[in-house]
Design an enzyme around this catalytic site. Structure first.
Site, PDB file in Angstrom:
ATOM      1  N   SER A 107       0.831  -1.197   0.000  1.00 57.20           N
ATOM      2  CA  SER A 107       0.000   0.000   0.000  1.00 57.20           C
ATOM      3  C   SER A 107       0.878   1.264   0.000  1.00 57.20           C
ATOM      4  O   SER A 107       1.790   1.371   0.818  1.00 57.20           O
ATOM      5  CB  SER A 107      -0.896  -0.022   1.227  1.00 57.20           C
ATOM      6  OG  SER A 107      -1.687   1.116   1.228  1.00 57.20           O
ATOM      7  N   GLY A 108       0.602   2.159  -0.919  1.00 58.28           N
ATOM      8  CA  GLY A 108       1.349   3.419  -0.983  1.00 58.28           C
ATOM      9  C   GLY A 108       2.599   3.322  -1.837  1.00 58.28           C
ATOM     10  O   GLY A 108       3.348   4.295  -1.936  1.00 58.28           O
ATOM     11  N   THR A 112      -1.437   2.489  -8.126  1.00 59.86           N
ATOM     12  CA  THR A 112      -2.508   3.197  -8.844  1.00 59.86           C
ATOM     13  C   THR A 112      -1.916   4.259  -9.757  1.00 59.86           C
ATOM     14  O   THR A 112      -2.343   4.404 -10.909  1.00 59.86           O
ATOM     15  CB  THR A 112      -3.475   3.822  -7.817  1.00 59.86           C
ATOM     16  OG1 THR A 112      -3.893   2.776  -6.957  1.00 59.86           O
ATOM     17  CG2 THR A 112      -4.662   4.448  -8.472  1.00 59.86           C
ATOM     18  N   ASN A 157      -1.205   5.382   3.113  1.00 54.34           N
ATOM     19  CA  ASN A 157      -1.390   6.066   1.824  1.00 54.34           C
ATOM     20  C   ASN A 157      -2.600   6.986   1.913  1.00 54.34           C
ATOM     21  O   ASN A 157      -3.666   6.554   2.352  1.00 54.34           O
ATOM     22  CB  ASN A 157      -1.600   4.994   0.732  1.00 54.34           C
ATOM     23  CG  ASN A 157      -1.735   5.597  -0.649  1.00 54.34           C
ATOM     24  OD1 ASN A 157      -1.679   6.817  -0.818  1.00 54.34           O
ATOM     25  ND2 ASN A 157      -1.900   4.748  -1.629  1.00 54.34           N
ATOM     26  N   SER A 160      -5.390   5.550  -0.671  1.00 48.06           N
ATOM     27  CA  SER A 160      -5.205   4.105  -0.766  1.00 48.06           C
ATOM     28  C   SER A 160      -6.409   3.454  -1.440  1.00 48.06           C
ATOM     29  O   SER A 160      -7.566   3.742  -1.104  1.00 48.06           O
ATOM     30  CB  SER A 160      -5.040   3.548   0.649  1.00 48.06           C
ATOM     31  OG  SER A 160      -4.859   2.173   0.573  1.00 48.06           O
ATOM     32  N   SER A 161      -6.121   2.590  -2.424  1.00 40.84           N
ATOM     33  CA  SER A 161      -7.229   1.888  -3.087  1.00 40.84           C
ATOM     34  C   SER A 161      -7.708   0.807  -2.128  1.00 40.84           C
ATOM     35  O   SER A 161      -6.913  -0.033  -1.720  1.00 40.84           O
ATOM     36  CB  SER A 161      -6.752   1.229  -4.371  1.00 40.84           C
ATOM     37  OG  SER A 161      -5.939   2.099  -5.101  1.00 40.84           O
ATOM     38  N   GLY A 387      -1.820  -4.303  -2.382  1.00 44.65           N
ATOM     39  CA  GLY A 387      -0.541  -4.992  -2.181  1.00 44.65           C
ATOM     40  C   GLY A 387      -0.553  -5.853  -0.937  1.00 44.65           C
ATOM     41  O   GLY A 387      -1.503  -5.830  -0.148  1.00 44.65           O
ATOM     42  N   GLU A 389      -0.166  -7.022   2.622  1.00 41.32           N
ATOM     43  CA  GLU A 389      -0.343  -6.187   3.810  1.00 41.32           C
ATOM     44  C   GLU A 389       0.050  -6.947   5.077  1.00 41.32           C
ATOM     45  O   GLU A 389      -0.414  -8.069   5.289  1.00 41.32           O
ATOM     46  CB  GLU A 389      -1.796  -5.720   3.923  1.00 41.32           C
ATOM     47  CG  GLU A 389      -2.093  -4.591   2.964  1.00 41.32           C
ATOM     48  CD  GLU A 389      -3.506  -4.037   3.109  1.00 41.32           C
ATOM     49  OE1 GLU A 389      -4.293  -4.591   3.877  1.00 41.32           O
ATOM     50  OE2 GLU A 389      -3.803  -3.049   2.415  1.00 41.32           O
TER      51      GLU A 389
END
Ligand SMILES: Nc1ncnc2c1ncn2[C@@H]1O[C@H](COP(=O)(O)OP(=O)(O)OP(=O)(O)O)[C@@H](O)[C@H]1O
Ligand SMILES: [Mg+2]
Length: 1108
Positions: A107-108, A112, A157, A160-161, A387, A389
């Site tokens: 994440s981050g 994206t 993030n 974050s998605s 991603g 985690e």
């Protein structure tokens, strides 16, 4: 000319990790750091792109960069995400291979962003046109919409998605985009109701409250204040660098571009508002007499507003929050909900509402961007999935996400190795087995149909009886105990019994990217994803088109007693589909790495990067790639790059590229184990060998540069010299030309002068000659003319002389003959023979004259004045006499044809002529007018019948005359009648006789000499008629009247000859006075008639117009 470059040019660190020497984790990270510090965020591992998140915008995504990477080979330029995007797009377009871009990372890490960069690059390089641009725009604008609803700020993030996204972009055969299909994976819906500390709910809630107009908020029954909503965490409501209000406008605009209708947008916002309202519904406990706990809604205002928004009957929803109905076959049991159950129901509804809304959004976007079902499409898939985690506390969501990443890693290993293997086979290189960690065993631990964790979770959820997270953990402990990647305190595996890092309510899985500790709590619930049927039915009853669609299972007509599939099951199925899909495509990897935990630029935390490098398996990736050969390159570019290292290949190699490379390598004396020659590529086993080549190349380039410099300088000097020489030649040539030109012109002009003199002299000579010849010719002509003239005159004289001689001869001969005749005949003639001959001759002449006259006689018309010419002068008198005689004779002949009447008429005319000819100017005009006498036709006209009857004798003349009044000189019309004995004047209208004068009483008639018609009748003095005096009359037929009067008077027995007095002044006796009538010549007047005016008592003046 296009300059051929290479990834190896101007490299910072090593652009491709495969070439890293020596290869170790430390050198790997050091290389990343080195490049990161120099803003080189992209590094390759073969064809895989490692992307470091720079956390700041770098000027490497400009349109110029797009152009730079467009249509360039992957290794031609320094590593860039555009190189990968270009490679994928070109393979799709030119080789018809479906592509997928797999973007992974925690994440981050920038997944994206990377996916958006790939999409924007493809959009920039693919075809253009109105329709294509619209498709591109819709595809790109789907991102802000999905990000607003599916992204949230997390501790890792800010954007974050919270869902997985896989987007298939479809292209036609030309490579123009046609549309796309988006698949979404497991939205983290628990975030709707609860967010960890320091995190936010999904962006859309904040965007709506900050960006919507007051009016919209009022319609949605919302308040701008975040603190009024339980579902919105307050501690990080405002995020640095995020402008929610502006983003709201962007999202609305994007929705419009994608094709959402106004009412659809409104419905979506109503649902978002409803979720916020739902969070504000609170419950209070209420004990019932039967001892059971019930819940009641504390403040019904929010419930009411929510129901209004969604068009639901408040009581229906209120009941759904208080009771739970369980249907089992034929039975229907309703139980009350306690407070915690009510909260559970509320949150479940909120989560379901939001996650279903999100899925609907994806479906709606797909509807808009869907490609027309044309011919076969080429597809480029872009996978941006959450991603790997590892949190402090990991739950069901992390388990699912990490499972997905395990699967992706597996496919990565499979595809990378397969690709490697396929390349070796393709190139005919011997395949050596490569040792690598295969995570299939971990995937099996999770997804195995019988003993997999997901299968056991499902089993627990579906099992009758009490099911808790503990029972689920127990089950895991029993079944997975011996699995080498499963760890649990309570498992049969004694290894972990003493492991205090493993709490009792947790289990740990050794993922490929590291160990993750999962807390079992919530697994069952989340997997069940239960929404009480009462709630779904309440939602279905809503009078809101969208919400009805979202809860189809609430339709009582379609009650399905079967449990819906669990979340785990659904996810496993969709991941399975995704993996199958990816396997059919050519993979392109972007592995995103986060340099630090602070979301800050320029910070590179070794440990964090090291952790990611490990779990992303990047080292393994490099090793796999290097297991066979570290570097490979097609023969042509390889020869092109290194040909300067061997004399035989420099500067040109004429044969096949492969042979050139072999000659090159042989020449360099590189050991044979270091190389393998494939069909189209050379494979270099060790990076050292490549760097050896590169180093040699660098040195060689230096030498070459010196050589080029030398040659260039030499060339420059030589060129300069040649230029000077050439210039000198040009200058001297020009000068010589000039001098020669001058000389030539001088000679030319001198020649011209000499020539002109010579020509002049020659011409003059010729002229003289010609003139002389001309004069000679003229002289000859003149002489000839004179000679001919002389000849002619001599001839003429001769001829004249001849003629005279002839005539003389004739005359002499005639005289001689005469003389001879007279001499011979003299004795026969008497003395008067001469007279007889004369008479005979005269007679003959006269005879001939008369006979000639007979034939030339003029016509019998008395007016014909012609007469033949006289033939002999001596007949002059006879000829004139004959003419007169002939004229008289012809007149007589003419007259003899007349009748008696005509004769009388001509006699009258003759008499008129005698009286007036040459005396009165009126006469000539009367000659041609016949005398008609009775102009009034008195005997025939009944008007004058009475008057006629009074006349005793035949009327000779009847006409209208004007009797002139002496008083004013004006005329009065009177009928004038003349008989043999008298003349009568009668009134013209009545026919009454005014005066009757016997002709003997008439003594004379006076008329003027002019062309007027006035005449005065003078009466005998003392006669009865003379009592009234004389008559002064005027008539148009004056000549006829006077002539007739004259004739009648002459024939009357007892009358004297009538006097006719023609004079311009005469006296007229009126009763007592004598008046003088005087005629004067007046000006010509219209009508041409004379006018009479009384001048005084004694004078009447008649003005007669002059005849022109
Ligand atoms: N190439 C880049 N250039 C500049 N900034 C970047 C780049 N990539 C990522 N970032 C920054 O990092 C932030 C996080 O990136 P991104 O949202 O793509 O991460 P992610 O991998 O999708 O995370 P998640 O898994 O949470 O969705 C972005 O909001 C952006 O600020
Ligand atoms: Mg993301």
């Amino acid at each position: 000319m296009e300059v051929k470059t290479s990834l190896l040019d101007n490299m910072i660190g090593v652009g491709d990790m495969v070439l890293l020497e020596p290869l170790s984790e430390d050198s790997f990270i050091e290389n990343l750091r080195n490049r990161f510090d120099h803003n080189e965020i992209y590094t390759y591992i073969g064809s895989v792109v490692i992307s470091m998140n720079p956390y700041r915008s770098l000027p490497i995504y400009t349109p110029d960069k797009v152009e730079e990477y467009r249509n360039r080979n992957f290794y031609e330029l320094s590593p860039h995400i555009y190189a990968l995007a270009d490679e994928a797009y070109r393979s799709l377009r030119d080789q018809d291979k479906d592509q997928c871009i797999l973007i992974t990372g925690e994440s981050g890490a920038g997944k994206t962003e990377a996916s958006k960069l790939v999409m924007s690059y493809v959009a920039a390089v693919c075809g253009k046109g109105q329709e294509v641009n619209k498709v591109k725009e819709q595809l790109l604008q789907s991102n802000p919409v999905l990000e607003a609803f599916g992204n949230a700020k997390t501790v890792r993030n800010d954007n974050s998605s919270r869902f997985g996204k896989y987007m298939d972009i479809e292209f036609d055969f030309k490579g123009d985009p046609l549309g796309g299909v988006i698949s979404n994976y497991l939205l983290e819906k628990s975030r709707v109701v609860k967010q960890p500390r320091g995190e936010r709910n999904f962006h859309v809630f904040y965007q709506l409250l900050s960006g919507a107009s007051d009016d919209t908020l009022k319609k949605l029954k919302l308040d701008r204040d975040f603190s009024k909503y339980n579902y919105l965490s307050l501690d990080s409501a405002a995020v640095n660098g995020l402008d929610d209000a502006a983003n709201f406008r962007t999202v609305k605009n994007a929705m419009q571009i994608v094709g959402f209708m106004e009412d659809e947008v409104q419905s979506v916002l109503e649902l978002v508002a409803a979720v916020l309202k739902l969070g504000n519904i609170e419950f209070k406990p209420e004990s019932r007499c039967n001892g059971s706990d019930e819940s009641r809604i504390k403040d019904k205002n929010d419930l009411k507003e929510m129901c209004e928004l969604l068009g639901i009957e408040q009581s229906v929803l209120e009941r759904a929050f208080s009771y739970r109905t369980v249907e089992a076959k034929l039975e229907k049991v309703s139980t009350t909900l306690n407070v915690s159950q009510a909260y559970y129901a509320r949150d479940a509804l909120a989560k379901n509402l939001y996650s279903r809304l999100f899925s609907w959004l994806v479906t709606r976007i797909n509807e808009s961007i869907k490609a027309q079902p044309k011919a076969r499409h080429k597809v480029m898939g872009v996978l941006d999935i959450y991603g790997f985690e590892i949190f402090e506390e990991n739950s069901f969501e992390q388990f699912i996400i990490n499972y997905c990443n395990e699967k992706l890693q597996q496919i990565f290993i499979e595809l990378t190795l397969r690709e490697e293997q396929e390349e070796y086979i393709r190139e005919g290189i011997e395949w050596t087995n490569i040792e690598y960690f295969n995570n299939a065993i971990i995937c099996d631990l999770i997804e195995n149909h019988q003993s997999g964790i997901l299968a056991m979770l499902d089993e627990e959820c579906l099992r009758p009886g009490t099911v808790t997270d503990e029972t689920f953990l127990d089950k895991l402990n029993t079944i997975c105990a011996l699995h080498q990647h499963f760890e649990s305190r309570l498992s049969k595996n004694s290894k972990y019994i003493t492991d205090h890092s493993l709490p009792h309510n947790c289990f740990r899985i050794q993922h490929y990217a590291g160990k993750v500790l999962y807390r079992a709590e919530g697994f069952v619930d989340k997997n069940n994803d239960l929404l009480y049927r009462d709630l779904s039915q309440a939602m279905y009853k809503a009078n809101h088109s969208l919400i009805k669609q979202l809860f189809p299972e609430g339709n009582p007509a379609k009650v399905n007693l079967k449990r819906p599939p669990t979340a785990g099951f659904q996810f496993k199925a969709s991941v399975g589909t995704l993996m199958r899909n990816l396997q059919t495509k050519n993979p392109n990897y972007i592995r995103c790495i986060k340099p630090n935990d602070k979301k800050a630029s320029h910070i590179f935390t070794d440990s964090l990067v090291c952790h990611q490098v490990r779990y992303l398996g990047l080292m393994e990736n490099v090793r796999v790639r290097r297991a066979g050969y570290a570097f490979r390159q097609a023969y042509e570019p390889c020869l092109e790059r290194y040909k300067m290292l061997c004399k035989r290949t420099w500067p040109h190699w004429r044969g096949p590229a492969r042979e050139g490379v072999e000659v090159l390598m042989a020449g360099l004396q590189v050991s044979a184990e270091e190389f393998s020659y494939g069909r189209s590529k050379i494979f270099i086993r060790n990076p050292r060998s490549l760097f050896f080549l590169e180093e040699r190349r660098r040195q060689c380039l230096q030498d070459l540069a010196a050589l080029i410099q030398k040659i260039y300088r030499g060339w420059k000097c030589r060129t300069h010299f040649l230029l000077l020489k050439k210039s000198q030649i040009v200058v001297s040539a020009w000068y010589r030309r000039y001098a020669q030109q001058k000389k030539y012109q001088k000679i030319k002009s001198a020649t011209t002068v000499v020539q002109s003199y010579t020509r002049g002299w020659q011409a003059r000579k010729l002229l003289r000659e010609l003139k002389y010849q001309k004069r000679c010719k003229e002289a000859v002509t003149t002489i000839a003319a004179f000679w001919h003239g002389t000849q002619a005159r001599m001839e003429l004289r001769r001829l004249k002389q001849e003629a005279r001689n002839k005539h003389a001869v004739t005359v002499i001969w005639a005289y001689w003959q005469g003389t001879k005749v007279r001499r011979d005949y003299r004795k026969f003639f008497r003395a008067n023979a001469g007279k007889k001959i004369y008479d005979f001759t005269i007679q003959r002449i006269m005879q001939k004259y008369f006979l000639g006259l007979k034939s030339t006689m003029p016509s019998m018309s008395p007016i014909d004045k012609s007469w033949p010419a006289r033939p002999y002068r001596f007949l002059d008198g006879v000829h004139t006499e004959l003419r007169t005689v002939f004229h008289h004779w012809r007149c007589k002949k003419y007259r003899s044809q007349f009748t008696e009447e005509k004769k009388a008429v001509y006699e009258e005319k003759l008499e008129a002529s005698e009286i007036f000819k040459d005396k009165k100017a009126l006469y000539p005009s009367s000659v041609s007018q016949p005398f008609r006498g009775d102009y009034l036709e008195i005997s025939k006209n009944p008007k004058y019948q009475k008057l006629n009857s009074t006349m005793e004798e035949k009327v000779l003349m009847a006409d209208v005359v004007n009797k002139i009044n002496r008083a004013n000189g004006k005329g009065t019309a009177r009928i004038f009648l003349l008989t043999k004995n008298s003349l009568v004047l009668a009134d013209q209208k009545t026919g009454q006789v005014k005066a009757s004068v016997p002709l003997p009483d008439l003594t004379s008639v006076s008329v003027s000499t002019q062309s007027d018609g006035f005449f005065a009748l003078k009466l005998k003095e003392g006669s009865a008629s003379a009592i009234k005096g004389d008559f002064l009359l005027s008539s148009e037929h004056l000549i006829e009247i006077i002539t007739k009067l004259h004739r009648t008077g002459a024939t009357a027995a007892d009358s004297e000859q009538l006097n006719i007095n023609i004079s311009d002044e005469f006296l007229v006796q009126f009763k007592h006075d004598k008046v003088c009538v005087k005629f004067i010549q007046g000006a010509p007047k219209n009508g041409n008639s004379a006018s009479c005016k009384r001048k005084n008592n004694r004078l009447l003046e008649v003005s007669v117009p002059t005849t022109a």
